[in-house]
Design an enzyme around this catalytic site. Structure first.
Site: not given
Ligand code: ACO
Length: 382
Positions: A264, A318
């Site tokens: 998140h 989720d």
């Molecule tokens: N699984 C694996 N790695 C992850 C995950 C995950 N679910 N979430 C973040 N990371 C890692 C990324 O790969 C990245 O790693 P890196 O720095 O080595 O490249 C780092 O953590 C940062 O990730 P970002 O995507 O840049 O972080 P951001 O703050 O933009 O992400 C997000 C938030 C989009 C929710 C992300 O965690 C994600 O894609 N999660 C999976 C989808 C999900 O469950 N979404 C629902 C969110 S809650 C809602 O909106 C209701």
């Protein structure tokens, strides 16, 4: 002429940027706390209803008994769809994703709004109508796509129970209605998330509430945001057995694929909504054949904690919501529309609040293209 020095900050994804002030919702991402207008989410889930929470978001105070009764009456009086809208729903391809149907019909409702009044009071009425009608749109579309007759709203049921009734064709038990009500409360608002921001960007141009809400629905649909609940169930079906979790996660991390239901932007600890959903999922799973999904999720938590916990990646809302809906008999492509049924209260609350002191959203982009250059006539281009 005096030139003004501006501090320009580039923050990819607008991370850490404060886009507006609000009195509606507060998140403490480090402590894993969520408050609606100062009230902890746990208290609201256990003592309140979605109707009461909608009032809270719109007015930033809890309603008195007479105010709640009045809102409940308005919800009940306005939740049927105009006949033309039902006809339109019938004409939509039955293969449409329900989020596409919801976004289109939310937009269509603007065409049936003949009130030219744009006052805060008139817009609050529209917020109430939209919140009343979203469950009907989703339930009616679901019946129609299965070649079944839409079910008219039940005059005596609250919003959550009536949604289950219109969707599944029979009155839910008190327990099922309570779980759905809690799910709606948990999803009703979440500060400046992507869909609320999308709604506010549209609202900030002084467009109308329907356009702003349609923008919110479009943003919510994506799997990085609200679409993750549907994606979680697909992932659970793919993993199929708790014994496959370790290898699934390892392969996903090697391929840099996200594990749905984890991570998140704001929470760097356990999402408090996930904690509550987990308890509902545990309670419902204990009695049914769906306990396999619950066990896969618990294993996912364990493996992700070991691999990604130190990076602040924890379960989000989720992870367990889909299991809960699945156990209520709701198909996976309705999970995100249920999110929208709840979040429309939050979107409209933020729109109404932002319009009180509106300023157009118009950030900048960091230009990385070629410097200014002479135009090349077409015959000289190579
Ligand atoms: N699984 C694996 N790695 C992850 C995950 C995950 N679910 N979430 C973040 N990371 C890692 C990324 O790969 C990245 O790693 P890196 O720095 O080595 O490249 C780092 O953590 C940062 O990730 P970002 O995507 O840049 O972080 P951001 O703050 O933009 O992400 C997000 C938030 C989009 C929710 C992300 O965690 C994600 O894609 N999660 C999976 C989808 C999900 O469950 N979404 C629902 C969110 S809650 C809602 O909106 C209701």
């Amino acid at each position: 002429m005096e030139t003004q020095q501006k501090t320009e900050i580039y923050s990819p994804g607008l991370e850490g940027v404060i886009a507006c002030k609000t009195r509606i919702c507060q998140i403490d991402g480090q402590a894993g706390k969520l408050y609606y207008a100062g009230y902890p989410i746990e208290d609201l889930v256990h003592h309140s209803t979605f109707e009461e929470v909608s009032f809270l978001l719109w007015q930033q105070r809890l309603p008195r008994q007479d105010e709640l009764e009045q809102l409940d009456k308005m919800f009940k009086e306005t939740r049927s769809l105009p006949a033309e809208v039902l006809q339109f729903l019938e004409l939509m391809p039955h293969t449409s994703h329900p989020m596409d149907a919801l976004r289109t019909v939310a937009s269509l409702l603007a065409c049936f709004d003949t009130n030219l009044e744009k006052s805060p009071e008139a817009n609050l009425q529209r917020a109430i109508f939209l919140t009343a009608r979203f469950p009907t749109i989703v339930a009616n579309f679901h019946r129609l796509r299965q070649n079944q007759k839409p079910i008219q709203p039940h005059p005596d049921l609250g919003l959550a129970a009536n949604f289950l009734y219109m969707l599944l064709g029979k009155e839910p038990t008190a327990d099922q209605a309570r779980v759905m009500d809690a799910a709606l409360i948990l999803h009703a608002d979440h500060e400046m998330n992507a869909s609320t921001f999308a709604a506010l960007v549209t609202a900030s141009t002084l467009s109308d509430i329907y356009s702003a809400v349609a923008s919110g629905i479009g943003a919510l649909k994506g799997p990085l945001h609200g679409g993750a609940n549907e994606a979680v169930l697909k992932m659970l079906l793919e993993i199929a057995d708790p014994a496959n979790v370790e290898s699934y996660v390892e392969q996903a991390l090697v391929k840099k694929t996200k594990i749905m239901g984890f991570g998140h932007r704001i929470y760097k600890s356990y999402d408090p909504r996930a904690r509550i959903f987990k308890e509902y999922a545990r309670r419902l799973s204990g009695r049914t054949k769906f306990s396999r999904f619950f066990k896969i999720n618990e294993k996912l938590e364990e493996v992700m904690q070991a691999k990604k916990g130190q990076h602040g990646i924890f379960p989000n809302v989720d992870l367990y919501s889909g299991i809960v809906y699945h156990q209520l008999g709701i198909p996976a492509d309705l999970f995100t529309p249920i999110f929208a049924i709840a979040r429309v209260a939050g979107w409209t609350a933020h729109i109404l609040e932002y319009w009180r002191d509106n300023r157009l959203f118009r950030p900048n982009a960091l230009y990385e293209g070629p410097p200014p250059r002479p135009y090349v006539p077409i015959e000289q281009r190579r």
